[in-house]
Design an enzyme around this catalytic site. Structure first.
Site, PDB file in Angstrom:
ATOM      1  N   HIS A   1       0.831  -1.214   0.000  1.00 43.75           N
ATOM      2  CA  HIS A   1       0.000   0.000   0.000  1.00 43.75           C
ATOM      3  C   HIS A   1       0.865   1.265   0.000  1.00 43.75           C
ATOM      4  O   HIS A   1       0.445   2.308   0.487  1.00 43.75           O
ATOM      5  CB  HIS A   1      -0.950   0.043   1.213  1.00 43.75           C
ATOM      6  CG  HIS A   1      -1.720  -1.207   1.424  1.00 43.75           C
ATOM      7  ND1 HIS A   1      -3.004  -1.394   0.962  1.00 43.75           N
ATOM      8  CD2 HIS A   1      -1.379  -2.374   2.026  1.00 43.75           C
ATOM      9  CE1 HIS A   1      -3.423  -2.611   1.284  1.00 43.75           C
ATOM     10  NE2 HIS A   1      -2.451  -3.229   1.930  1.00 43.75           N
TER      11      HIS A   1
ATOM     12  N   SER B   1      14.892  21.730 -16.131  1.00 48.70           N
ATOM     13  CA  SER B   1      13.699  22.557 -16.310  1.00 48.70           C
ATOM     14  C   SER B   1      14.109  23.868 -16.977  1.00 48.70           C
ATOM     15  O   SER B   1      15.189  24.401 -16.707  1.00 48.70           O
ATOM     16  CB  SER B   1      13.070  22.827 -14.943  1.00 48.70           C
ATOM     17  OG  SER B   1      12.347  24.038 -14.966  1.00 48.70           O
TER      18      SER B   1
ATOM     19  N   LYS C   1      16.285  21.938 -10.972  1.00 45.32           N
ATOM     20  CA  LYS C   1      15.576  20.676 -11.231  1.00 45.32           C
ATOM     21  C   LYS C   1      16.394  19.660 -12.017  1.00 45.32           C
ATOM     22  O   LYS C   1      17.152  19.989 -12.899  1.00 45.32           O
ATOM     23  CB  LYS C   1      14.277  20.952 -12.019  1.00 45.32           C
ATOM     24  CG  LYS C   1      13.170  21.604 -11.241  1.00 45.32           C
ATOM     25  CD  LYS C   1      12.514  20.699 -10.194  1.00 45.32           C
ATOM     26  CE  LYS C   1      11.850  19.477 -10.758  1.00 45.32           C
ATOM     27  NZ  LYS C   1      10.500  19.706 -11.224  1.00 45.32           N
TER      28      LYS C   1
ATOM     29  N   GLU D   1       9.621   8.489 -16.849  1.00 43.44           N
ATOM     30  CA  GLU D   1       8.246   8.956 -17.077  1.00 43.44           C
ATOM     31  C   GLU D   1       7.782   8.596 -18.488  1.00 43.44           C
ATOM     32  O   GLU D   1       6.622   8.247 -18.708  1.00 43.44           O
ATOM     33  CB  GLU D   1       8.164  10.465 -16.862  1.00 43.44           C
ATOM     34  CG  GLU D   1       8.380  10.855 -15.404  1.00 43.44           C
ATOM     35  CD  GLU D   1       8.663  12.341 -15.273  1.00 43.44           C
ATOM     36  OE1 GLU D   1       7.711  13.119 -15.368  1.00 43.44           O
ATOM     37  OE2 GLU D   1       9.836  12.711 -15.101  1.00 43.44           O
TER      38      GLU D   1
END
Ligand code: ARG
Length: 457
Positions: free
Chosen positions: A160, A281, A287, A294
């Site tokens: 979980h 970024s 970043k 992804e």
């Protein structure tokens, strides 16, 4: 327009419809297998007297020349894009005829594009499936190599997405090894049904030239021939099976990607992505984003979508070949390209990733992940598990209140709950003792993980 038909038409095809109908722009990647299949078919025709020995030599020479040209100058295909070919089969026949003259026009005797395209696709996918399995196995090797390098590294195990029980990092890596092992075996299983030859089925009802289909199969490396011509020309199960295997394979890559995206976040800090596979970024100078992962996660969606698209194309088809089947290719090729690229990128991600062993070990000590082992300790002293479970729940609640771990509670604290607790409890709660106890086959104990690593196939 260079079509393989036309005699019964009196009007020219509409230009816009030509574009709608053509498949050369995407089936040109079948050019090599189309030529290879054509060479075998030409030999089959010669056996039936359609070509003389000399004619066959000329036809094979022409096909070889075309094959060589395409292999040495692949741009030939792109250049041919605006030359009006309806599909790759028209291209190959036209090019052959350019090279060997009217002899080229005999090649299609008894053959239809229906059995031809089914054969081409199987030949093409067979090679690509093998290349895909190689990439899966390479990724498995990378996972096994990393597991070997981390025999003692501990990390939190989650259910979980809540800390649950400590595990070895190697055990975690090997869980994906197993998924990938099934992915490879699923494709290899599909390969058995794929490697059956449809050529010699004609348009739908069979080949009237009496070509020896067993000979064709042997020439092209197929393990057998299809049993029913009607089925053979419109069977795309092999594509569905590959795309289904690719979908499940992508789902596994996507889950691994999801884990690693979490693990490289500042909240987890278990791993650090290599610069080679990260992006920055445009606005936020600090970043570093895990785009590789992804994208793998995102691309799994299109591979699953392609499978749905093909199943939907197939579900309403009447018997035998229908032009709808031309829609199989872009979906199949896209799944193939996407799956292969994702496997490659995932290997690269793992090879360039840094593992933060200390951080994982620290986190593995938190969140009362040895509570089950405390319950097991009580079981060892004769208490029923359900009672022990309840009692440990109370102990954990008390420990949470005082902000301490189970190992930080004193013997006196424990004895308030039960006089079964002795000094040996502290050893039972140590992380290595906890891990060692998970010694069932397939468990996370260091011995079992070593055995798993040694038994990898
Ligand atoms: N481009 C077609 C396909 O991909 C080739 C087969 C065409 N057959 C036909 N009878 N029109 O399916």
């Amino acid at each position: 327009m260079k079509s393989l038909w036309g005699g019964r038409f009196s009007e020219k095809q509409n230009d816009f419809f030509f574009q709608f109908n053509e498949s050369f722009s995407f089936d040109m990647r079948l050019a090599e297998v189309d030529i290879i299949g054509s060479k075998a078919y030409a030999k089959g025709l010669q056996q039936r007297g359609i070509f003389t020995e000399t004619e066959l030599t000329a036809v094979l020479g022409g096909l070889d020349e075309l094959l060589h040209d395409i292999q040495s100058q692949p741009e030939i295909l792109a250049k041919a894009l605006n030359e009006g070919y309806e599909d790759v089969h028209s291209f190959v026949e036209y090019q052959l005829t350019q090279r060997v003259g009217d002899l080229g026009k005999k090649l299609h005797t008894g053959r239809s594009r229906n059995d031809q395209v089914a054969t081409d696709l199987r030949l093409y996918l067979r090679g690509e499936l093998d290349a895909t399995v190689d990439l899966i196995q390479k990724l498995q090797k990378t996972l096994a190599h990393m597991a070997n390098e981390h025999p003692q590294t501990v990390m939190p195990g989650y259910t979980h997405l809540q800390k649950a029980q400590p595990i070895l990092f190697a055990h975690y890596l090997l869980s994906y090894y197993e998924m990938l092992k099934r992915d490879a075996s699923r494709l290899l299983d599909a390969r058995r049904r794929l490697n059956i030859l449809p050529l010699g089925s004609g348009a739908l009802s069979g080949n009237s030239m009496g070509v020896d289909r067993h000979f064709l199969a042997a020439e092209l490396g197929f393990e057998g021939i299809t049993a029913n011509s009607l089925d053979a020309v419109s069977d795309r199960d092999f594509a569905v099976e590959f795309m289904s295997g690719a979908s499940l394979g992508m789902v596994h890559l996507s889950r691994l990607a999801e884990d690693l995206i979490l693990y490289c976040s500042d909240e987890f800090r278990f791993v650090r992505m290599g610069d080679q596979v990260s992006t920055g970024s445009s606005l936020m100078p600090q970043k570093k984003n895990p785009d590789a992962l992804e994208l793998i996660r995102g691309k799994s969606g299109r591979v699953v979508g392609n499978l749905m698209a093909l199943l939907t194309v197939l579900k309403g088809l009447p018997s035998c070949y229908n032009k709808d089947l031309q829609e199989d290719k872009e979906a199949l090729f896209d799944s193939l390209d996407t799956y292969k690229a994702s496997l490659r990128v995932m290997s690269l991600v793992l090879e360039t990733m840094t593992v933060n062993e200390e951080r994982m070990a620290t986190e593995a000590e938190k969140a009362y992940m040895n509570a089950t082992d405390l319950a097991d300790y009580f079981v060892g002293k004769g208490m029923a598990f359900r009672e022990a479970h309840h009692l440990v729940g109370e102990i954990v609640l008390d420990a949470i209140k005082s902000g301490r771990s189970l190992s930080e509670l004193t013997l006196a604290d424990y004895q308030k709950f039960s006089n079964l607790v002795d000094n040996d409890v502290y050893h039972a709660l140590e992380i290595m003792a906890v891990l060692r106890k998970k010694s069932s086959i397939g468990g996370t104990s260091p011995e079992q993980v070593q055995a798993a690593l040694q038994g990898l196939s």
